[in-house]
Each structure stands twice: as C-alpha cells, then as structure tokens.
Design a protein around this motif. Structure first.
Motif, PDB file in Angstrom:
ATOM      1  N   LEU A 168       1.373  -1.012   0.033  1.00 29.94           N
ATOM      2  CA  LEU A 168      -0.601   0.454   0.014  1.00 29.94           C
ATOM      3  C   LEU A 168       0.972   0.836   0.438  1.00 29.94           C
ATOM      4  CD1 LEU A 168      -2.909   1.477   0.187  1.00 29.94           C
ATOM      5  CD2 LEU A 168      -2.373   0.993   2.315  1.00 29.94           C
ATOM      6  N   ALA A 169       2.117   1.520   0.754  1.00 31.55           N
ATOM      7  CA  ALA A 169       2.676   2.734   1.111  1.00 31.55           C
ATOM      8  C   ALA A 169       3.289   2.524  -0.322  1.00 31.55           C
ATOM      9  CB  ALA A 169       3.306   2.505   2.180  1.00 31.55           C
ATOM     10  N   PHE A 170       3.712   1.742  -0.807  1.00 29.19           N
ATOM     11  CA  PHE A 170       4.999   1.642  -1.810  1.00 29.19           C
ATOM     12  C   PHE A 170       4.292   1.758  -2.885  1.00 29.19           C
ATOM     13  CE2 PHE A 170       8.097  -0.746  -4.715  1.00 29.19           C
ATOM     14  CZ  PHE A 170       8.822   0.323  -4.963  1.00 29.19           C
ATOM     15  N   GLY A 171       2.668   1.795  -3.419  1.00 30.57           N
ATOM     16  CA  GLY A 171       2.137   2.241  -3.967  1.00 30.57           C
ATOM     17  C   GLY A 171       1.486   3.641  -4.366  1.00 30.57           C
TER      18      GLY A 171
ATOM     19  N   LEU B  66       2.703   6.445  -7.655  1.00 28.44           N
ATOM     20  CA  LEU B  66       1.900   7.274  -8.180  1.00 28.44           C
ATOM     21  C   LEU B  66       1.876   8.645  -7.840  1.00 28.44           C
ATOM     22  CD1 LEU B  66      -1.340   7.332  -8.852  1.00 28.44           C
ATOM     23  CD2 LEU B  66      -1.934   7.297  -6.414  1.00 28.44           C
ATOM     24  N   ALA B  67       2.919   8.542  -6.628  1.00 33.07           N
ATOM     25  CA  ALA B  67       3.295  10.151  -6.774  1.00 33.07           C
ATOM     26  C   ALA B  67       3.856  10.661  -7.323  1.00 33.07           C
ATOM     27  CB  ALA B  67       3.852  10.543  -4.910  1.00 33.07           C
ATOM     28  N   ALA B  68       5.182   9.578  -8.127  1.00 33.30           N
ATOM     29  CA  ALA B  68       5.514   9.765  -9.217  1.00 33.30           C
ATOM     30  C   ALA B  68       5.607  10.157 -10.531  1.00 33.30           C
ATOM     31  CB  ALA B  68       7.050   8.742  -8.970  1.00 33.30           C
ATOM     32  N   ARG B  69       4.149   9.335 -10.670  1.00 32.92           N
ATOM     33  CA  ARG B  69       3.603   9.818 -11.593  1.00 32.92           C
ATOM     34  C   ARG B  69       3.008  10.639 -11.852  1.00 32.92           C
ATOM     35  NH1 ARG B  69       2.788   3.996 -11.109  1.00 32.92           N
ATOM     36  NH2 ARG B  69       0.905   3.770 -10.440  1.00 32.92           N
ATOM     37  N   VAL B  70       2.224  11.524 -11.132  1.00 27.71           N
ATOM     38  CA  VAL B  70       1.546  12.360 -11.028  1.00 27.71           C
ATOM     39  C   VAL B  70       1.789  13.397 -12.047  1.00 27.71           C
ATOM     40  CG1 VAL B  70      -0.746  13.556 -10.327  1.00 27.71           C
ATOM     41  CG2 VAL B  70      -0.482  11.472  -9.872  1.00 27.71           C
ATOM     42  N   PRO B  71       1.520  14.292 -13.153  1.00 30.92           N
ATOM     43  CA  PRO B  71       2.853  15.684 -13.441  1.00 30.92           C
ATOM     44  C   PRO B  71       2.698  16.775 -11.946  1.00 30.92           C
ATOM     45  CG  PRO B  71       0.693  14.837 -15.439  1.00 30.92           C
ATOM     46  CD  PRO B  71       0.031  14.109 -13.742  1.00 30.92           C
ATOM     47  N   GLY B  72       3.452  16.469 -12.135  1.00 32.07           N
ATOM     48  CA  GLY B  72       3.838  17.887 -11.093  1.00 32.07           C
ATOM     49  C   GLY B  72       3.670  17.064  -9.544  1.00 32.07           C
TER      50      GLY B  72
ATOM     51  N   ASN C 290      11.955  -5.073  -7.685  1.00 31.93           N
ATOM     52  CA  ASN C 290      11.740  -5.471  -9.547  1.00 31.93           C
ATOM     53  C   ASN C 290      12.004  -3.789 -10.221  1.00 31.93           C
ATOM     54  OD1 ASN C 290      10.909  -7.759  -9.615  1.00 31.93           O
ATOM     55  ND2 ASN C 290       8.716  -7.550  -7.711  1.00 31.93           N
ATOM     56  N   ALA C 291      12.622  -2.915  -9.516  1.00 31.81           N
ATOM     57  CA  ALA C 291      12.957  -1.763  -9.850  1.00 31.81           C
ATOM     58  C   ALA C 291      11.540  -1.196 -10.431  1.00 31.81           C
ATOM     59  CB  ALA C 291      13.652  -1.918 -11.234  1.00 31.81           C
ATOM     60  N   VAL C 292      10.163  -0.749  -9.656  1.00 34.66           N
ATOM     61  CA  VAL C 292       8.745  -0.426 -10.169  1.00 34.66           C
ATOM     62  C   VAL C 292       9.179   0.478  -9.883  1.00 34.66           C
ATOM     63  CG1 VAL C 292       7.961  -2.560 -10.442  1.00 34.66           C
ATOM     64  CG2 VAL C 292       7.443  -1.424  -8.001  1.00 34.66           C
ATOM     65  N   GLY C 293       9.628   0.966  -9.036  1.00 34.17           N
ATOM     66  CA  GLY C 293       9.184   3.098  -8.484  1.00 34.17           C
ATOM     67  C   GLY C 293      10.805   3.372  -7.786  1.00 34.17           C
ATOM     68  N   VAL C 294      11.655   3.451  -8.593  1.00 33.64           N
ATOM     69  CA  VAL C 294      12.702   4.346  -8.143  1.00 33.64           C
ATOM     70  C   VAL C 294      12.059   6.176  -8.075  1.00 33.64           C
ATOM     71  CG1 VAL C 294      15.166   4.824  -9.814  1.00 33.64           C
ATOM     72  CG2 VAL C 294      14.478   2.664  -9.020  1.00 33.64           C
ATOM     73  N   ASP C 295      11.962   5.738  -9.621  1.00 32.16           N
ATOM     74  CA  ASP C 295      11.610   7.339  -9.565  1.00 32.16           C
ATOM     75  C   ASP C 295      10.916   7.677  -8.306  1.00 32.16           C
ATOM     76  OD1 ASP C 295      12.858   7.441 -12.316  1.00 32.16           O
ATOM     77  OD2 ASP C 295      10.544   8.058 -12.896  1.00 32.16           O
ATOM     78  N   GLY C 296       9.923   7.657  -7.945  1.00 36.08           N
ATOM     79  CA  GLY C 296       9.108   7.907  -6.444  1.00 36.08           C
ATOM     80  C   GLY C 296       9.833   8.023  -5.078  1.00 36.08           C
ATOM     81  N   LEU C 297      11.344   6.770  -5.140  1.00 38.18           N
ATOM     82  CA  LEU C 297      12.199   6.310  -4.118  1.00 38.18           C
ATOM     83  C   LEU C 297      13.104   7.566  -4.360  1.00 38.18           C
ATOM     84  CD1 LEU C 297      12.449   2.992  -4.626  1.00 38.18           C
ATOM     85  CD2 LEU C 297      11.764   4.552  -2.082  1.00 38.18           C
ATOM     86  N   ALA C 298      13.448   7.629  -5.159  1.00 39.46           N
ATOM     87  CA  ALA C 298      14.228   9.413  -5.599  1.00 39.46           C
ATOM     88  C   ALA C 298      13.631  10.105  -5.412  1.00 39.46           C
ATOM     89  CB  ALA C 298      14.887   9.076  -6.732  1.00 39.46           C
ATOM     90  N   ALA C 299      12.751  11.198  -5.224  1.00 40.19           N
ATOM     91  CA  ALA C 299      11.894  11.876  -5.147  1.00 40.19           C
ATOM     92  C   ALA C 299      11.745  11.792  -3.591  1.00 40.19           C
ATOM     93  CB  ALA C 299      10.589  12.133  -5.998  1.00 40.19           C
TER      94      ALA C 299
END
Length: 372
Positions: A23-26, A30-36, A74-83
């Motif tokens: 849930l938390a990782f989701g 999600l935050a990394a995919r929403v523009p802005g 599985n390298a599915v959330g790298v962008d969000g973790l970097a943010a």
C-alpha cells in the motif's frame, strides 16, 4: 505524533506487514507518476544539501544515504524513491529466474525494537523482466541505481555460479553498480557461498560476465555479507575482495540472531525464522564495518547498513569507514520525512566537525585509534 506516526499507529500497523508495504509503496509510485506531484514531493522531502555530495565507486552522488535492497525488488518505484530524497537506490534482490518467494505470511514487525523479521525468499520478477524494466529508464534516471543479485532457490548449489552469471549478463548494462548477495538467511545454502573457497570463483565469474556485457565501462562490483560471520571469516572475505579486485563490500545483511530484544518473546516466536533488521542490528553491523575498515582501509568502498535510523547513525558509520550508508527498516517506522531528517542532521554533524567534507571524515575514528 507526526502525521505519518498517526497513520502508522492507526492504519498501517493494523495491516499485515507485507500488505502495508504494498500500500505504502503504491502511494510512492503513484506520486511519481502524477504530473507535477513528483516535484512537489521532492521539494517537501528532499531539500538539497550540496555539502553532503560524495564520489564513490566512480559515481557522483548528491549524498551518502541510500535505500537498501529489499524495498523495491523489481525496479518499479525508483523515481518515487528518488523524489523522497534517497541519494541512491539499490533494487533487488533479483534472481535469474522469477520466483514467488516463501509462503505468506513472511514479513513481521517488532515495533518495540523498531525492527523487522523477514523470510521473503527473494520474491521477484526475474532478471530478464527487471532488466527490460531498467532498460526503459537507462539514460534518464535522476538517481544512481544499484542492482543486488542473488541465487534462484530452485537452482542446485552446483549451478550457483551460472545462475549469478545469467543475471549479471542481463542486468550489468543497466546497473550503476552490482552487488553479489551471498548473505540472505532465507535461501537454503546461500550463506555457504561466503566461504572464501566458494566465493572466489563466484566473484571472478561475475566480474568477467559484467566486463563482457559492458566492455565500454567498468561496472562496480560489491559483495554483501552477513553480520553473523565470525571475525576470522570477515577478514577472509575482506582479503578476498581485495585480491579479486572488487570495488566494495556492503556490511551487513540481516541477522539470524535474536539476542537482547525488548519485544515480547511470544511476538518474537510468532515472527519465526528469517532475517532480523532494524535497530537491534546496529551494534553488530557497526562492529563488522569497523573490522572491515581496519583490514582494507581505503582500498575498497565500504557501504554501512544495519540499524541505521538517524543522521547521527549515518555520521557514526562514516567515521567508522563507510563512504556510503544505507537504510531500510528505519523508513518503515519513520515514513516519508525520514531522508529529510537524516540529511539535515548529517549536515549539522559535518558542520560541527573538524572535517570540511564527508570524504575527509571517512574512517576518522580508525585513524584516531591508530594515532593513539
């Protein structure tokens, strides 16, 4: 109590630990995919600290503090973790073949100890799928990504080297660095590979495979070891890592020990077998790091992990010889503001020290002891 503390106590703590993780990782993904929204998250949780910049493994990083393997398998959330402010992200553990891991439940919290027990069993999509996923982001990632590789459970020990080589051939091109994981307690026989006579041919084969796969650059190669090794075995791995031309050692993985826990013994027994991470691992992980630095000095890059919760913990690892430091369990208990707090406090410790850069501080405690 912080908003995350209220969420953890009121909601996440009441959920099965693995379900809460999903849930938390989701939400992070999600935050990394929403523009802005990714930029808003980064502004809130990842303010820049230029004074913390480091160079390690031939890589330039905005700081020394990264996320350990296990959170993003599985390298599915790298962008969000970097943010959220991690200076680098280690994904995996990835195996050559996809595998579901061990039966549920397999992840447990020990809140009184700020610890986790896991027997996940390297559940992941397999190196081919993860490599394809990483390939889609190569060249546009905003964060250093390490890849942690392990042995497929179904593969007999006699074929371990070939199994690691298969993953290396698929993943090396897409990794900023590679970590050979021979220290998880959740794959039968895996820790036996830490013995020098078995580790030597494995590391040589992985090094050669990485060089073949990426001839135009050297992919840094590290090995991750267990905290439960005897001191003489730590020395043997350190000597072998230097002999084999490795770039570093990650110290340490989770422990099978259960000594000194504050949690109710019934809760510990209910969690069962698996690797213990979090605050109880701090002292032993730090002791292993200090022993490694005394053995190898600055010939290898040491990555300190295990029981790291605060900026003070990171600073202590740096003084003990770590150029880079990782955390995981602290993220579960502290939430999304964790990296911001760690970086703030680490910057304060550096400013109050006699060292002008973090590089100057690496191993300072060991040097003091030698001088004395």
């Amino acid at each position: 109590m912080s908003p995350y503390g209220l969420l953890f106590s009121g909601v996440l703590r009441r959920l099965d630990a693995e379900r809460a993780h999903r849930l938390a990782f989701g939400l992070i993904r999600l935050a990394a995919r929403v523009p802005g929204l990714r930029a808003v998250v980064r502004a809130a949780f990842a303010p820049a600290h230029p004074e913390l910049r480091v160079t390690a493994l031939g890589l330039d990083l905005p700081g020394p503090f990264g996320l350990a393997a296990g959170f993003d398998k599985n390298a599915v959330g790298v962008d969000g973790l970097a943010a959220l402010g991690f200076d680098f992200v280690e994904i995996g553990t990835v195996t050559a073949r996809p595998q579901p891991g061990n039966p549920l439940p397999r992840l447990f919290r020990l809140p009184r100890d700020r610890a986790l027990v896991n027997r996940m069993g390297f559940n992941n999509d397999g190196s081919a799928a993860v490599a394809a996923r990483l390939a889609r982001t190569t060249g546009r990632r905003g964060v250093v990504v390490g890849v942690n590789i392990g042995k497929t459970k179904a593969v007999p020990e006699s074929e371990s080297v070939a199994d690691y080589v298969a993953s290396t051939e698929r993943l090396a091109r897409h990794a900023d660095y590679l970590v050979v994981n021979v220290s998880s307690p959740n794959t039968p026989g895996l820790r036996d590979l830490q013995a020098a006579e078995r580790l030597r041919p494995l590391l040589a084969a992985v090094r050669a495979a990485a060089d073949r796969a990426v001839p135009e650059r050297r992919v840094p190669l590290l090995v991750k070891i267990a905290p439960d090794l005897a001191d003489e075995d730590i020395d043997a791995v350190a000597d072998l890592a230097v002999e084999a031309g490795l770039d570093g050692i990650v110290a340490t993985n989770t422990t099978i020990a259960r000594d000194g826990l504050a949690s109710d013994p019934a809760a510990v027994a209910a969690a069962g077998a698996g690797g213990l991470s979090g605050a109880p691992l701090r002292d032993r992980s730090l002791a292993v790091l200090r022993r490694l630095y005394a053995r190898v000095g600055d010939r290898l890059t040491l990555v300190g992990v295990g029981g790291v919760e605060t900026g003070d913990d990171v600073w202590e690892r740096v003084l003990a010889g770590a150029t880079l430091v990782q955390g995981y369990s602290g993220f579960i208990y502290a939430g999304p503001s964790w990296t911001r707090s760690v970086h703030r406090d680490l910057a304060l410790r550096l400013a109050a020290s006699p060292h002008t850069t973090l590089a100057d501080a690496v191993g300072a405690d060991a040097r003091k002891e030698e001088a004395a």
